[in-house]
Scaffold this motif. Structure first.
Motif, PDB file in Angstrom:
ATOM      1  N   GLY A  34     -21.791 -19.533  34.135  1.00 53.43           N
ATOM      2  CA  GLY A  34     -20.919 -18.804  33.886  1.00 53.43           C
ATOM      3  C   GLY A  34     -20.019 -17.762  34.836  1.00 53.43           C
ATOM      4  N   ASN A  35     -19.391 -17.289  34.608  1.00 52.41           N
ATOM      5  CA  ASN A  35     -19.179 -15.938  35.557  1.00 52.41           C
ATOM      6  C   ASN A  35     -19.656 -15.327  36.405  1.00 52.41           C
ATOM      7  N   ASN A  36     -20.796 -15.840  37.300  1.00 49.77           N
ATOM      8  CA  ASN A  36     -22.178 -15.562  37.301  1.00 49.77           C
ATOM      9  C   ASN A  36     -21.918 -16.425  39.316  1.00 49.77           C
ATOM     10  N   LYS A  61     -14.306 -21.575  34.796  1.00 52.36           N
ATOM     11  CA  LYS A  61     -15.333 -22.551  34.846  1.00 52.36           C
ATOM     12  C   LYS A  61     -14.577 -23.212  36.171  1.00 52.36           C
ATOM     13  N   VAL A  67     -14.114 -11.636  37.418  1.00 47.94           N
ATOM     14  CA  VAL A  67     -13.399 -11.293  36.798  1.00 47.94           C
ATOM     15  C   VAL A  67     -12.155 -11.590  36.268  1.00 47.94           C
ATOM     16  N   GLU A 109     -20.296 -11.108  39.689  1.00 46.41           N
ATOM     17  CA  GLU A 109     -19.974 -10.976  38.547  1.00 46.41           C
ATOM     18  C   GLU A 109     -18.158 -11.464  39.078  1.00 46.41           C
ATOM     19  N   LYS A 154     -11.854  -6.922  32.076  1.00 46.23           N
ATOM     20  CA  LYS A 154     -13.498  -7.504  32.821  1.00 46.23           C
ATOM     21  C   LYS A 154     -13.209  -8.804  31.538  1.00 46.23           C
ATOM     22  N   LYS A 155     -12.080  -9.770  32.061  1.00 44.45           N
ATOM     23  CA  LYS A 155     -12.033  -9.969  31.342  1.00 44.45           C
ATOM     24  C   LYS A 155     -12.585 -11.733  32.516  1.00 44.45           C
ATOM     25  N   ILE A 156     -13.262 -12.751  31.952  1.00 42.49           N
ATOM     26  CA  ILE A 156     -13.935 -13.598  32.490  1.00 42.49           C
ATOM     27  C   ILE A 156     -13.493 -14.239  33.582  1.00 42.49           C
ATOM     28  N   ARG A 179     -21.735  -4.777  30.678  1.00 44.03           N
ATOM     29  CA  ARG A 179     -21.517  -5.079  29.497  1.00 44.03           C
ATOM     30  C   ARG A 179     -22.286  -4.612  28.354  1.00 44.03           C
TER      31      ARG A 179
END
Length: 450
Positions: free
Chosen positions: A419-421, A398, A387, A385, A393-395, A188
């Motif tokens: 986050g999304n990780n 939670k 998605v 990551e 690549k939309k996250i 990104r």
């Protein structure tokens, strides 16, 4: 200690936990960890899980390092505390400072300022950078450059150079005169560039442009993590840190390497700066300096900065900064034992080998699970990551991330979600079998979420 029922009843009630909403913690109390052994921790229900978080990037030597425990006990008996402020010092602090300058001599570090942790170390480096320029008679050099997505701690200075809004917005306005440049993140970035070498050049050019706009003679220092940790284990292209060093040299700007996470072997090298072949002007260290067994950190100072302070004949060279626990003798004793074990076990080599195994296994997960958008690894620091859609690549939200972590925990692996990780930073004593267990646990979490 109070009994089990008391601990469960009062979990998340008198405590406000770091990096969490108090209401969420009360609604979903955190896991209560009671014991640690090797690379495993045991919760209040007696469930043992492999700790793929390594405490918080810091328990490099695992939870059973007897030499550190003995060093702490012996020092508590001899001298539990004395001040390191002007006029007094302690034996362990002298010895550890010497060991650290030896350890980091390839990076050019010659002096040590002890702190209580990573945020303190960053705050110290920022303050010393401004003071350096006052000594040099260039008092306009007060600004700082940093990278977007970077994490540099929680003090006002560190929060100001942080490049992630999650750690900034609720505390703004922060320190004025801080400016952020694009991170060299191939997955990104504002340039939509996936070629690492080209991206490094584009980010370096953006840094040059910011310096030109601000005026080089107004900038005190540039700070960066050699591998961006909390921002999502963003591994820069091989040439980026060298490019940044060249830019700093060209414009007379100090370079601060934030090695709080990357110091002491986690990347597969003893420091991130050494990994990329760079000598910064200052380094910040903490976390693995005691393997998490005692709160301790340090700011390391290179020769150019040290000489400027030590040859100063004015009041500008006097360091009006410090912490009650700077050079704490128990912490320094723990640090000496931790460094000895770190060196003896060659955890840097193990991190490099296990890191390659982990990266290969995680790539296998990516081929099986469409939730996985990107895998980033360097040594034993990694991020997966997630998605909702690989093309956009939309996250993911939670709730899904929590489901992954919960299912992994049920399968015997502790993960950290940011986050999304999914962030991995396991102890550096990890075995090949442990790597397989971690990846299997993540796979169980992804299957449950899917």
């Amino acid at each position: 200690m109070r009994d089990r029922n008391f601990l469960i009843e009062n979990n998340a009630k008198p405590i406000w936990h770091p990096m969490a909403h108090p209401a969420e913690m009360r609604a979903q109390p955190p896991r209560i960890i009671m014991k640690g052994d090797g690379a495993h921790v045991t919760d209040i229900d007696g469930r043992s899980v492999l700790d793929a978080v390594g405490g918080l990037w810091n328990v490099n030597l695992g939870y059973s390092c007897d030499p550190i425990k003995k060093a702490i006990a012996d020092q508590l008996t001899a001298l539990p505390y004395y001040s390191g402020f002007r006029g007094t010092t302690t034996g362990p602090s002298i010895e550890l400072a010497y060991e650290l300058t030896e350890w980091f001599s390839p990076e050019g570090m010659v002096r040590v300022f002890f702190t209580s942790g990573g945020s303190d170390s960053v705050e110290t480096a920022l303050r010393l950078a401004r003071q350096y320029w006052k000594i040099r008679g260039q008092s306009d050099r007060t600004k700082f450059l940093a990278l977007k997505k970077a994490y540099h701690g929680t003090h006002f200075g560190g929060a100001s150079v942080n490049g992630n809004a999650n750690f900034r917005r609720n505390y703004e306005p922060l320190l004025p005169g801080v400016f952020h440049c694009p991170a060299p993140w191939t997955y990104r970035n504002p340039f939509n560039e996936t070629d690492p070498a080209k991206l490094a050049q584009l980010c370096a050019a953006a840094m040059e442009d910011e310096i030109a706009f601000q005026g080089a003679d107004t900038i005190a220092a540039f700070i960066m993590e050699p591998v961006l940790g909390a921002g999502g284990v963003i591994v820069p292209p091989d040439n980026f840190m060298k490019l940044a060093r060249e830019i700093c040299d060209r414009h007379g700007i100090l370079m601060i390497a934030d090695e709080v996470v990357t110091g002491f072997g986690r990347t597969g090298a003893w420091s991130g700066s050494r990994l990329w072949g760079v000598k910064p002007d200052m380094m910040t260290i903490a976390k693995a300096i005691t393997s998490g067994y005692f709160p301790l950190g340090a700011t390391l100072i290179g020769e150019k900065v040290a000489e400027t302070f030590e040859t100063d004949a004015t009041s500008f060279g006097s360091i009006g900064h410090g912490y009650t626990y700077s050079g704490h003798p128990v912490g320094c004793a723990a640090g000496l034992a931790a460094l000895a074990e770190t060196r003896r076990l060659r955890v840097d080599e193990n991190a490099a080998v296990r890191g390659k195994e982990l990266a290969a296994a995680l790539d296998g997960l990516k081929s099986k699970h469409t939730l996985v958008g990107d895998i980033r690894c360097k040594g034993l620091m990694a991020a997966i990551e997630l998605v909702a859609d690989r093309d956009s690549k939309k996250i993911v939200d939670k709730k899904l991330m929590a489901k992954v972590a919960d299912a992994a925990y049920d399968s015997g692996v502790m993960l950290r979600v940011s986050g999304n990780n999914i962030i991995l930073s396991p102890p550096l004593i990890l075995s090949a079998t442990d790597v397989t267990r971690i990846v299997d646990g993540i796979g169980a979490g992804l299957s449950a979420a899917a």
